[in-house]
Write a protein that holds these residues in place. Structure first.
Motif: not given
Length: 519
Positions: A25-28, A123-124, A150-152, A180-181
């Motif tokens: 979720l954080a990466v998204f 973060m990443i 996720t990264t795609l 919210p994410v």
């Protein structure tokens, strides 16, 4: 000196599931913000009363701040700890997203985006570290494939979501959706990872190198962003910024090559694999990202597309990228990565050549087909090139090499956006002058057109105004075609950089972890 810490045991059951979702979720959220604003630039520009090229600063300010902060991840991790730094990055990203949405003027929005980009830097790489530590070593490929998915998906969802929000709600919500994410990601991360903190130690920081990095990168980016408005080198401000960037870069290189604890290990460029892979990846990414901004901007300002429709045109790039990325990962250990990278660059060149054939009457299928094919290129773009870049490096040098390659790539993405916007304006002006220089009474074709317009009730002023509008649209079309064609040619030329490298075979999960850092 901090004592060595035994590795934490892998997570199991629901803890592993929740931990994976939290990190994803954080990466998204992070990756989404690199593309969600692209299709909203005309809306943001109009609402804040600035030009479209000034609006692109919303993208470049994030990219440059993000690039500068990436090399600091290792030092900050030593001082703060992996989990605390990751949590702080998420929370500050949420706060800065809220600030972006509230910004009433462009300067305040840009300040918020700079903060957002800076706090997003760690973060990443930390998400990769936490995921790899949470899974058993033999299941590292599973962790990395989920991370890569996720990264795609995020860059695909960004333009669609950004376009829909701009058309149906209001542009600040492209930033508010992070709240919210981010809260969910932070809460889940704290619940699962708080007892898995890394060892904290007092590590030295290269303050001079960091200061020089900020000075030359910042000066370069401001010069590129303000150049068009200030008429480039006829402006004292642009000349001063250019000199500052050049001198700052020169001092930065000398300092980093002689410092005991450099913020960026420039000695890596002595390796042909690292140099060839990094330059090919970074220039290729700059071309890709510059076009990723240019295409929806052109669709909205000259072809009459809504932000939602422009986002949908960009969406198909994710289809083949998501389907083929696992295939690339499966075959990479068995083949020479240079073959995969070459095929990727040829496919990119084909896509941009197809776009260089566009006309003002382009239909949806002609817009969508190259984007669909581009997904094939994306699947073979990141992982093979980074495996080349990191090939032959000792394990202890891989984090520094990955950070430096990431820094150059992200910076080229921001610079590419600025250059493409400026180049499009220049080519449009040039083509407009060439089209209108034939508009005179001595040209029988032009005279016939004016007569035809007069026969349908338009007076001379209206006829000339209509002709000028048509010439402006056509000039913008020819300008964007020039950039698509140039992008195609550069991708072909970059193949030579791929083949000056001599990649060595790397092993299993470590190679996969390193390769995934490209994203």
């Amino acid at each position: 000196m901090a004592q060595a810490q035994a590795p934490h045991p892998p997570l199991q059951g629901m803890q592993l599931v929740i931990g994976t979702i939290a990190v994803s979720l954080a990466v998204f959220m992070n990756v989404l913000d690199t593309s969600i604003a692209n299709v909203a630039i005309p809306t943001i520009s109009g609402d804040l009363g600035v030009s479209a090229d000034q609006g692109t600063w919303v993208i470049t300010s994030f990219a440059v701040a993000n690039a500068i902060s990436v090399p600091l991840t290792g030092w900050l991790t030593d001082r703060i700890g992996q989990v605390r730094l990751f949590l702080a990055s998420i929370v500050l990203f949420v706060v800065s997203s809220w600030m972006c949405g509230l910004a009433p003027t462009l300067p305040l929005l840009l300040l918020s985006r700079v903060i957002q980009g800076a706090v997003a830097g760690p973060m990443i790489p930390l998400s990769q570290a936490l995921l790899l530590g949470a899974y058993p070593r033999e299941k590292a490929p599973i962790a990395l494939s989920m991370w890569a998915m996720t990264t795609l998906i995020a860059p695909v969802a960004g333009p669609i979501l950004g376009g829909w929000i701009s058309d149906n709600i209001s542009w600040p919500w492209i930033f508010y959706v992070n709240i919210p994410v981010g809260i969910a990601a932070a809460a889940a991360t704290w619940a699962i990872f708080r007892k898995r903190e890394s060892v904290v130690k007092k590590a030295p920081i290269d303050g001079v190198g960091l200061g020089l990095l900020i000075i030359w990168v910042g000066s370069l980016q401001i010069m590129l962003d303000k150049g068009k408005d200030l008429d480039w080198f006829s402006s004292t401000t642009i000349v001063v910024l250019a000199l500052t960037a050049v001198i700052g870069f020169a001092f930065f290189v000398v300092w980093e090559l002689t410092a005991d604890h450099p913020v960026v290990d420039l000695s890596l460029f002595a390796r042909r694999n690292f140099t060839g892979g990094t330059v090919a990846l970074s220039i290729g990414y700059g071309l890709y990202f510059g076009n990723l901004v240019l295409l929806p901007l052109w669709l909205q300002t000259d072809i009459g597309y809504t932000a939602t429709d422009a986002g949908l045109v960009m969406a198909p790039v994710g289809l083949f990228a998501i389907l083929l990325s696992p295939v690339t990962g499966k075959f990479l250990p068995r083949t020479d990565p240079r073959y995969i990278s070459t095929a990727s660059f040829c496919t990119f060149a084909l896509c941009f050549w197809m776009r260089s054939r566009y006309t003002t009457g382009v239909d949806t299928w002609a817009l969508t087909l190259p984007t669909l094919i581009q997904g094939i290129a994306m699947a073979g773009f990141f992982i093979p090139l980074v495996s080349i870049t990191l090939s032959g490096l000792h394990g202890s040098r891989i984090p520094a090499a990955s950070g430096l390659s990431n820094f150059v790539r992200i910076m080229c993405g921001g610079i590419g956006t600025s250059i493409f916007q400026t180049a499009w304006d220049h080519r449009t002006i040039l083509h407009h002058a060439q089209l209108t220089e034939q508009a005179n009474a001595y040209n029988p074709v032009f005279a016939q057109q004016m007569t035809g317009m007069g026969s349908v009730g338009l007076d001379q002023a209206q006829s000339y105004g209509l002709f000028n509008n048509m010439a402006t649209q056509q000039a913008a079309q020819l300008g964007v075609n020039d950039l698509f064609y140039l992008s195609s040619a550069i991708f072909i030329a970059l193949i030579a950089l791929i083949w000056i490298t001599k990649p060595e075979r790397a092993g299993g999960a470590d190679a996969g972890a390193a390769a995934s850092a490209a994203h």
